[in-house]
Scaffold this active site. Structure first.
Site, PDB file in Angstrom:
ATOM      1  N   ASP A 287      22.565  38.532  34.068  1.00 47.14           N
ATOM      2  CA  ASP A 287      22.804  37.437  33.114  1.00 47.14           C
ATOM      3  C   ASP A 287      21.673  36.408  33.114  1.00 47.14           C
ATOM      4  O   ASP A 287      21.529  35.654  32.149  1.00 47.14           O
ATOM      5  CB  ASP A 287      24.121  36.717  33.424  1.00 47.14           C
ATOM      6  CG  ASP A 287      25.318  37.473  32.874  1.00 47.14           C
ATOM      7  OD1 ASP A 287      25.128  38.615  32.406  1.00 47.14           O
ATOM      8  OD2 ASP A 287      26.437  36.935  32.933  1.00 47.14           O
TER       9      ASP A 287
ATOM     10  N   GLU B 217      29.263  44.595  21.451  1.00 35.96           N
ATOM     11  CA  GLU B 217      29.094  45.788  20.628  1.00 35.96           C
ATOM     12  C   GLU B 217      29.792  47.027  21.178  1.00 35.96           C
ATOM     13  O   GLU B 217      29.204  48.107  21.223  1.00 35.96           O
ATOM     14  CB  GLU B 217      27.597  46.055  20.474  1.00 35.96           C
ATOM     15  CG  GLU B 217      26.854  46.394  21.790  1.00 35.96           C
ATOM     16  CD  GLU B 217      26.272  45.207  22.540  1.00 35.96           C
ATOM     17  OE1 GLU B 217      26.801  44.090  22.376  1.00 35.96           O
ATOM     18  OE2 GLU B 217      25.301  45.396  23.295  1.00 35.96           O
TER      19      GLU B 217
ATOM     20  N   HIS C 239      24.794  41.608  13.619  1.00 37.21           N
ATOM     21  CA  HIS C 239      24.205  41.772  14.952  1.00 37.21           C
ATOM     22  C   HIS C 239      24.942  42.855  15.750  1.00 37.21           C
ATOM     23  O   HIS C 239      24.324  43.814  16.227  1.00 37.21           O
ATOM     24  CB  HIS C 239      24.244  40.421  15.686  1.00 37.21           C
ATOM     25  CG  HIS C 239      23.664  40.473  17.062  1.00 37.21           C
ATOM     26  ND1 HIS C 239      22.376  40.103  17.341  1.00 37.21           N
ATOM     27  CD2 HIS C 239      24.189  40.875  18.244  1.00 37.21           C
ATOM     28  CE1 HIS C 239      22.135  40.272  18.624  1.00 37.21           C
ATOM     29  NE2 HIS C 239      23.231  40.735  19.200  1.00 37.21           N
ATOM     30  N   GLU C 240      26.246  42.700  15.877  1.00 41.62           N
ATOM     31  CA  GLU C 240      26.996  43.668  16.700  1.00 41.62           C
ATOM     32  C   GLU C 240      26.930  45.067  16.089  1.00 41.62           C
ATOM     33  O   GLU C 240      26.830  46.066  16.802  1.00 41.62           O
ATOM     34  CB  GLU C 240      28.447  43.213  16.896  1.00 41.62           C
ATOM     35  CG  GLU C 240      28.607  41.815  17.502  1.00 41.62           C
ATOM     36  CD  GLU C 240      27.776  41.564  18.751  1.00 41.62           C
ATOM     37  OE1 GLU C 240      27.441  42.528  19.468  1.00 41.62           O
ATOM     38  OE2 GLU C 240      27.434  40.389  19.006  1.00 41.62           O
TER      39      GLU C 240
ATOM     40  N   GLU D  58      18.503  43.588  22.733  1.00 39.78           N
ATOM     41  CA  GLU D  58      18.814  42.368  21.973  1.00 39.78           C
ATOM     42  C   GLU D  58      17.722  41.969  20.982  1.00 39.78           C
ATOM     43  O   GLU D  58      18.025  41.455  19.906  1.00 39.78           O
ATOM     44  CB  GLU D  58      19.135  41.208  22.928  1.00 39.78           C
ATOM     45  CG  GLU D  58      20.366  41.447  23.805  1.00 39.78           C
ATOM     46  CD  GLU D  58      21.661  41.676  23.031  1.00 39.78           C
ATOM     47  OE1 GLU D  58      21.733  41.351  21.821  1.00 39.78           O
ATOM     48  OE2 GLU D  58      22.621  42.189  23.645  1.00 39.78           O
TER      49      GLU D  58
ATOM     50  N   TYR E  73      16.274  37.777  22.937  1.00 46.59           N
ATOM     51  CA  TYR E  73      16.735  37.866  21.551  1.00 46.59           C
ATOM     52  C   TYR E  73      15.619  37.508  20.569  1.00 46.59           C
ATOM     53  O   TYR E  73      15.301  38.273  19.663  1.00 46.59           O
ATOM     54  CB  TYR E  73      17.908  36.908  21.331  1.00 46.59           C
ATOM     55  CG  TYR E  73      19.211  37.351  21.956  1.00 46.59           C
ATOM     56  CD1 TYR E  73      19.417  37.213  23.327  1.00 46.59           C
ATOM     57  CD2 TYR E  73      20.233  37.894  21.197  1.00 46.59           C
ATOM     58  CE1 TYR E  73      20.611  37.605  23.914  1.00 46.59           C
ATOM     59  CE2 TYR E  73      21.437  38.292  21.782  1.00 46.59           C
ATOM     60  CZ  TYR E  73      21.619  38.142  23.130  1.00 46.59           C
ATOM     61  OH  TYR E  73      22.796  38.539  23.705  1.00 46.59           O
TER      62      TYR E  73
ATOM     63  N   HIS F 220      23.754  46.875  16.938  1.00 47.74           N
ATOM     64  CA  HIS F 220      23.769  47.462  18.288  1.00 47.74           C
ATOM     65  C   HIS F 220      24.287  48.907  18.273  1.00 47.74           C
ATOM     66  O   HIS F 220      24.085  49.631  19.253  1.00 47.74           O
ATOM     67  CB  HIS F 220      24.670  46.649  19.211  1.00 47.74           C
ATOM     68  CG  HIS F 220      24.019  45.482  19.874  1.00 47.74           C
ATOM     69  ND1 HIS F 220      22.852  45.572  20.595  1.00 47.74           N
ATOM     70  CD2 HIS F 220      24.406  44.174  19.952  1.00 47.74           C
ATOM     71  CE1 HIS F 220      22.553  44.373  21.098  1.00 47.74           C
ATOM     72  NE2 HIS F 220      23.477  43.509  20.712  1.00 47.74           N
TER      73      HIS F 220
HETATM   74  N1  BES Z   1      25.593  42.296  23.902  1.00 45.49           N
HETATM   75  C1  BES Z   1      25.646  40.913  23.605  1.00 45.49           C
HETATM   76  C2  BES Z   1      26.537  40.126  24.516  1.00 45.49           C
HETATM   77  C3  BES Z   1      26.197  40.208  25.998  1.00 45.49           C
HETATM   78  C4  BES Z   1      24.891  40.301  26.437  1.00 45.49           C
HETATM   79  C5  BES Z   1      27.211  40.171  26.915  1.00 45.49           C
HETATM   80  C6  BES Z   1      24.623  40.389  27.805  1.00 45.49           C
HETATM   81  C7  BES Z   1      26.933  40.240  28.270  1.00 45.49           C
HETATM   82  C8  BES Z   1      25.637  40.360  28.722  1.00 45.49           C
HETATM   83  C9  BES Z   1      26.055  40.665  22.152  1.00 45.49           C
HETATM   84  O1  BES Z   1      25.585  41.610  21.277  1.00 45.49           O
HETATM   85  C10 BES Z   1      25.464  39.360  21.723  1.00 45.49           C
HETATM   86  O2  BES Z   1      24.262  39.275  21.721  1.00 45.49           O
HETATM   87  N2  BES Z   1      26.275  38.383  21.367  1.00 45.49           N
HETATM   88  C11 BES Z   1      25.815  37.097  20.900  1.00 45.49           C
HETATM   89  C12 BES Z   1      25.894  36.998  19.424  1.00 45.49           C
HETATM   90  C13 BES Z   1      24.639  37.189  18.688  1.00 45.49           C
HETATM   91  C14 BES Z   1      24.829  36.939  17.203  1.00 45.49           C
HETATM   92  C15 BES Z   1      23.448  36.475  19.217  1.00 45.49           C
HETATM   93  C16 BES Z   1      26.736  36.043  21.455  1.00 45.49           C
HETATM   94  O3  BES Z   1      27.703  36.403  22.128  1.00 45.49           O
HETATM   95  O4  BES Z   1      26.511  34.873  21.238  1.00 45.49           O
HETATM   96 ZN    ZN Z   2      23.505  41.464  21.065  1.00 44.86          ZN
END
Ligand code: BES
Ligand code: ZN
Length: 648
Positions: free
Chosen positions: A409, A304, A328-329, A351, A417, A332
């Site tokens: 992470d 995002e 989703h993005e 999230e 989520y 954010h």
């Molecule tokens: N912000 C996240 C990606 C992220 C989280 C990167 C933590 C690094 C550390 C992004 O918004 C996200 O949640 N992406 C998901 C997609 C979503 C539809 C669940 C993904 O990448 O799968």
């Molecule tokens: Zn996200």
């Protein structure tokens, strides 16, 4: 209280003490023309993943002047930092991961003493600068060729095959490997950048562009300015052969020319989504909402980055069936980018709220049935995450998690989520949509451009939604939701009828029947995913053959469907799918897809591990550093890991 009032009210509170449970001091103040967001002082707002001591001295603005060197795989130049410090403070602590620092000086070039402390393998090292009374410092530096945020692609790894490509991924704690600043989500900073790139490449960043690119001989310089304070993980860059196509008045897509039409078609509903998000959350605060479709090694579905969401090309299904990712993005832009988790322990606030909002946007744009199905898929994912994180008593099934000694992470699971989203749905169900939506809008007006903690969330809900109603307080079980493991019994369940037809087919499949090809064709992507994730994980090989023959799953154009089938194939040691599996692991590097498949292979010592080893040797150079970092832990590059080494 509204934002403008808050600016005035908070004007004298910078660095002043405030409990993180109190709201007013959390809003930014205007100082001259730049907005400065205060630092929270509650004990629960201390970020254990940063070396910064922001209550002593904190960065308020970062000005980058960098050249992108594809040959050396480095960005290098200067970062000029504006600092606000407590009276009497003489040093500032920045975060540094592998930066090669040439000098640190005052704005007029006077050298300042600095030291890099002991390196922590997860966090990097503290970079302490003796600033004396200087409040602007200039760091001259280069990123290391193995910077964890940056991926350098060869022309072969791009769609056009002609030019190299660079992109960054900052979340959670990667940006310290290319930007010397305080890399903590609670320390919001405005920023600007001048970026020189080789002709004819284009640079884009997560901020509005300033002016036209300046050509000088073999390079072009692009300028950007983000005048709203953002968490530093949201600073992002991409450089490549990029083209732009408008999608609507304030939306558009960037990608390589060869991908542009396909990307624009898939993203045709973006403007509608922005309108739906505003209806839910309040006005969009960032000006434009553009998207960048990256090459396939992009490690996430989406990221995002403000004004410019970064996206995997694996969402390009040809039928808009994976565009909940955009919802989703986009969501954010409020939950995450306006009100930002103060620490990574509060990640569920980013999230969970975003996943909740994603489905509300989907409901508005694609209708209640699609949204209800996505809620149901989400609850399956939540239950799976509970099982994978130690069951209902597992410590990591708590929303507010303990990440001490661990990488942020580790908190990147469907607990944040899906348990997070389920929590908000449960509150919505208890108070009714109208009241919940009013609170939701209020939450963002009270916390825009500010860090938020779980305790701020609880205090805000109590003050503005529960308002002393003891019965409601008891019904919501807020503390149980955020602090206890497992799923509280007041969970608002998904609609059990959401997938009635598919669930019947799953039951029939158990007795040997298989959906007719016309039925499969008629099903939506979510329905196909429900089927593939609900049938038994251990299928006889003949049944996988029958499914693959009938519906072409191992080479499905839809990446989620293909992934779901390949997951079954690995679980069943299904050899005929290995070529398709190898192809899938080599044509894209989305961590959500490659990590579970390679991990499952690696854990199957006899059948899977040799396959994993063979494929990973080829795939590793294609993946982003954050993906490689995880997969390397499987030891697939070692000669043998099956036998413990014995000393002679
Ligand atoms: N912000 C996240 C990606 C992220 C989280 C990167 C933590 C690094 C550390 C992004 O918004 C996200 O949640 N992406 C998901 C997609 C979503 C539809 C669940 C993904 O990448 O799968
Ligand atoms: Zn996200």
């Amino acid at each position: 209280m509204h934002f403008r009032t808050l600016i005035a009210a908070a004007a004298s509170l910078l660095l002043a003490a405030c409990q993180s449970g109190e709201t007013p001091a959390a809003a930014p103040k205007a100082s001259g023309e730049a907005m400065v967001a205060p630092i929270l002082t509650g004990a629960d707002a201390v970020d254990i993943h940063s070396f910064a001591k922001p209550l002593e001295a904190r960065v308020t603005n970062v000005a980058l002047d960098l050249a992108v060197d594809f040959g050396a795989k480095r960005v290098g130049g200067t970062a000029t930092l504006d600092i606000q410090a407590r009276p009497g403070a003489t040093s500032v602590v920045l975060d540094d991961k592998g930066l090669e620092i040439a000098s640190i000086t005052t704005a007029d070039g006077k050298p300042l003493p600095y030291s890099v402390g002991a390196v922590d393998p997860i966090l990097g090292a503290p970079l302490t600068v003796q600033i004396g009374d200087a409040r602007k410092i200039v760091v001259t530096y280069k990123s290391a060729p193995d910077s964890g945020a940056l991926q350098w692609l060869t022309p072969q790894q791009t769609a056009g095959k002609k030019y190299p490509y660079l992109f960054s991924q900052g979340q959670a704690i990667e940006n310290r490997s290319w930007i010397p600043t305080q890399d903590s989500p609670g320390i919001r900073q405005t920023w600007e950048a001048k970026i020189s790139v080789p002709q004819p490449l284009t640079a884009v960043m997560s901020a509005p562009r300033v002016g036209e690119p300046q050509a000088t001989g073999t390079t072009r310089q692009f300028a950007f300015r983000m005048d709203k304070p953002v968490a530093p993980y949201l600073i992002a860059i991409a450089v490549g052969d990029l083209a732009f196509k408008p999608l609507g008045p304030r939306t558009g897509v960037w990608t390589e020319p060869a991908m542009l039409d396909k990307a624009a078609a898939e993203l045709a509903d973006t403007e509608k989504m922005v309108a739906a998000a505003e209806k839910l959350y309040g006005p969009y605060q960032w000006g434009r909402y553009d998207l960048l479709v990256l090459p396939p090694s992009f490690p996430f579905g989406g990221m995002e980055n403000p004004t410019l969401t970064f996206l995997t090309p694996t969402f390009l299904a040809g039928d808009k069936s994976l565009t909940s990712l955009i919802a989703h993005e986009l969501a954010h832009s409020w939950s995450g980018n306006l009100a930002t988790n103060a620490t990574w322990a509060d990640f569920w606030l980013n999230e969970g709220m975003t996943t909740y909002a994603e489905r509300r946007i989907v409901e508005e744009v694609y209708g209640p049935k699609v949204a209800a199905q996505q809620v149901a898929l989400g609850q399956d994912a939540m239950n799976k995450a509970v099982a994978e994180n130690g069951g209902t008593a597992g410590a990591d099934t708590r929303l507010h998690i303990d990440l001490k000694g661990r990488h942020p992470d580790d908190g990147l699971t469907d607990i944040a989520y899906e348990k997070g989203a389920a929590f908000l749905r449960t509150i919505e169900a208890a108070v009714g949509r109208e009241r919940f939506d009013e609170w939701l809008k209020g939450w963002f007006s009270r916390h825009m451009f500010a860090p938020v903690t779980t305790s701020i969330f609880l205090a805000d809900i109590r003050e503005h939604l529960i308002k002393g109603d003891a019965a409601l307080e008891q019904k919501l079980a807020l503390d149980e939701w955020v602090s206890k493991p497992g799923i509280p019994s007041n969970l608002a369940p998904a609609d059990p009828q959401a997938f009635a037809e598919v669930d019947a087919a799953v039951a029939a499949f158990k007795t040997g029947a298989q959906p007719a090809p016309e039925v499969w064709k008629r099903w939506t992507t979510d329905e196909k995913l429900r089927f593939l994730t609900r049938i038994d994980k251990q299928q006889p090989k003949e049944r996988l053959t029958a499914l693959d023959r009938a519906y072409g799953l191992s080479n499905a154009g839809n990446s989620e469907v293909r992934f779901a089938f390949l997951t079954l194939a690995v679980a069943a040691r299904y050899d005929p799918a290995v070529p398709a599996l190898e192809d899938f692991l080599l044509v894209q590097g989305r961590r959500k897809f490659v990590r579970p498949l390679i991990t499952a292979l690696a854990e199957d010592k006899e059948w899977g591990r040799p396959i994993a080893k063979r494929i990973y040797v080829k795939a590793r150079p294609l993946y982003h550093p954050v993906t490689v970092r995880d997969l390397d832990k499987l030891g697939l590059d070692k000669a043998t890991t099956d036998q413990p080494l014995t000393a002679k």
